[in-house]
Design an enzyme around this catalytic site. Structure first.
Site, PDB file in Angstrom:
ATOM      1  N   GLU A 266      -5.905  -8.177   0.824  1.00 60.57           N
ATOM      2  CA  GLU A 266      -6.589  -7.862   2.089  1.00 60.57           C
ATOM      3  C   GLU A 266      -8.037  -7.509   1.807  1.00 60.57           C
ATOM      4  OE1 GLU A 266      -4.794  -4.752   4.430  1.00 60.57           O
ATOM      5  OE2 GLU A 266      -2.758  -5.514   4.076  1.00 60.57           O
TER       6      GLU A 266
ATOM      7  N   GLU B 231       0.790  -1.235   0.000  1.00 64.41           N
ATOM      8  CA  GLU B 231       0.000   0.000   0.000  1.00 64.41           C
ATOM      9  C   GLU B 231       0.824   1.288   0.000  1.00 64.41           C
ATOM     10  OE1 GLU B 231      -4.125  -1.473   2.119  1.00 64.41           O
ATOM     11  OE2 GLU B 231      -2.601  -0.544   3.388  1.00 64.41           O
TER      12      GLU B 231
END
Length: 513
Positions: free
Chosen positions: A408, A191
């Site tokens: 995720e 991320e």
């Protein structure tokens, strides 16, 4: 405190009641080689921050500064997986997981970020990887998940310096050499489109530098250049590409693994059905998702960013473009929610530019007073299950159907001090969330998207960054007051039955696909 027999009876009937009220879905709805797992990160799970030669990370430093974390907590112990990994692997095996996604702590391998290797760190990850494989669980390893060695931040400014490119490549090669004979799935960075703006635009994450107006008042350095987030991001991309190049040149053919980058990927809907609002959606996708994916697919940043940012966006030479282009075997997508996007300046505090102010897009979870989906325990995260199909199909169309792994996806509940253990374990909303998301993901696969895996965030309740322990995502409840004891939630029961093809684990989704 032990869970009573009565509690399990209540949970069982709760699950049955849930089934009655909700098209049937089980593991058979997915390809036979589809990978199901749970995800974690080193700082959020390991603890043992001062043991066995580990050096400090930027998160070790930040969490010990007053006012940085909502509940004034830290990850010094976290869920203590450093000492309890065998117990946690037994939980994973009991669920029937195919894979476990975890990150390596850079400063546990290299306490100073470079130089001398800490062999105790190598031993720990060797033991973890071996234990996973002995239990039939594939290790899915992330090299960097937010916790930069503090020595590198102190020495040259971390991601703001091009020096980090070579240091990251050297660290990555140590990991490929030490663990790559058994690790078939690598992620370079987790991320970057989240930790870069959080750290360099609004100053909530390390190194707490603020380039945006109205940013975090606790910024260590305020009024920073508005070019800093883009410079840091540029170095992240080049570090990623260098690590991938090293892996492909020296290790991939021998070890047989794959490597990619993991991106935060919300979906966005126009606040109103107008050309201006649809343009806002395109713009926020450029400044968030495409900021990192365009360079690794096409070799350059989105044209929208080039036009708006000018010289603040680093140039990419033809040589660097060739190095970036195609530097992935899969794209990791972390998807949690969907938000409305608008070009209209805010009329209420719920609207915000927040992380991407240069996009001139405002994000909100409400339209005309109605939420885009059910609210969760975390502000800004709403239950919008169809968003996972939309983001996957957007990536499929825009990037010519790359291999995707949902690295995720999870449902947050807030920690209520008044909640009983039984109430915390009865997480029916989490079951419905994952069931509905998986229904839409299955539809995306049937429509031709090349999705290969789905990782639940997370196996355990854990340290949730600036929220500390006030937010819980786990399939297992962790008692942070009493020795981090693990208790299975109803969602763990459901996921086990779902993965083991048990009819009682099938759910009925409220989605209409």
């Amino acid at each position: 405190m032990e869970v009573s027999v009565l509690m399990w009876v209540l949970l069982f009937y709760s699950l049955l009641g849930f089934q009655v009220t909700t098209a049937r879905l089980d593991r058979n709805n997915f390809p036979s080689d589809f990978m199901f797992g749970t995800a974690s990160s080193a700082y959020q799970y390991e603890g043992a921050v001062r043991e066995d030669g580990k050096g400090p990370s930027t998160w070790d430093a930040l969490t010990h500064m007053p006012g940085r974390i909502k509940d004034s907590s830290n990850g010094d112990v976290a869920v203590d997986q450093y000492h309890r990994y065998m117990e946690d692997i037994e939980l994973m095996a009991s669920l029937g997981l195919d894979a476990y996604r975890f990150s390596i702590s850079w400063s546990r391998i290299l306490p100073e970020g470079r130089g001398e290797i800490n062999m105790a760190g190598i031993e720990y990850y060797n033991n973890l990887i071996d234990a996973l494989l002995q239990n039939g669980i594939q290790p899915f390893v992330t090299l960097f998940h937010f916790d930069l060695p503090k020595a590198l931040e102190d020495s040259y400014g971390g991601w703001l310096s091009p020096q980090i490119i070579n240091d990251f490549e050297a660290y990555a090669e140590i990991c490929f050499r030490a663990f790559g004979d058994r690790v078939k799935y690598w992620a370079t960075v987790n991320e970057p489109n989240l930790f870069v703006p959080l750290g360099y635009t609004v100053g909530i994450f390390p190194p707490t530098r603020c380039a945006a107006p109205h940013a975090n008042p606790l910024c260590m350095t305020g009024n920073c250049s508005s070019a800093e987030p883009y410079l840091a991001a540029h170095h992240v991309l080049l570090a990623h590409a260098s690590a991938v190049e090293k892996y492909r040149e020296k290790y991939q053919k021998i070890q047989g693994g794959s490597i990619g980058l993991v991106i935060s990927a919300p979906w966005y809907e126009p606040l109103e059905n107008s050309p201006e609002e649809r343009s806002a959606v395109d713009r926020i996708l450029s400044f968030n998702l495409r900021w990192f994916l365009d360079p690794i697919v096409f070799g350059d940043y989105p044209q929208e960013m080039r036009e708006r940012l000018g010289s603040r966006l680093p140039s990419i030479s033809s040589e660097l473009s060739a190095k970036l282009r195609g530097s992935f075997d899969y794209m990791g997508i972390n998807h949690y929610t969907t938000l409305y996007a608008t070009s209209t300046p805010p009329l209420s505090p719920d609207h915000t530019q927040y992380l991407y102010p240069d996009s001139r897009v405002y994000l909100t979870g409400e339209r005309h007073g109605v939420s885009i989906g059910e609210r969760t325990g975390m502000d800004g995260l709403f239950v919008v299950p169809h968003g996972i199909q939309k983001i996957v199909e957007y990536v499929k169309e825009f990037y010519d159907n790359p291999t995707i792994i949902i690295a995720e996806n999870g449902y947050p509940e807030s920690e209520e001090s008044s909640s009983t253990l039984q109430e915390n374990l009865n997480d029916v909303r989490r079951i419905r969330f994952h069931g509905d998301c998986l229904s839409y993901l299955s539809a995306a696969i049937k429509n031709g998207s090349d999705v290969r895996g789905y990782f639940v965030w997370s196996l355990l309740d854990n340290f949730e960054w600036a929220f500390g322990y006030t937010i819980r995502f786990g399939l297992y409840h962790v008692d942070f007051i009493s020795d981090q004891k693990r208790y299975p939630k109803l969602s763990a029961q459901w996921f086990r039955q779902f993965l083991q093809h048990d009819d009682q684990g099938s759910i009925r989704s409220s989605s209409s696909i």
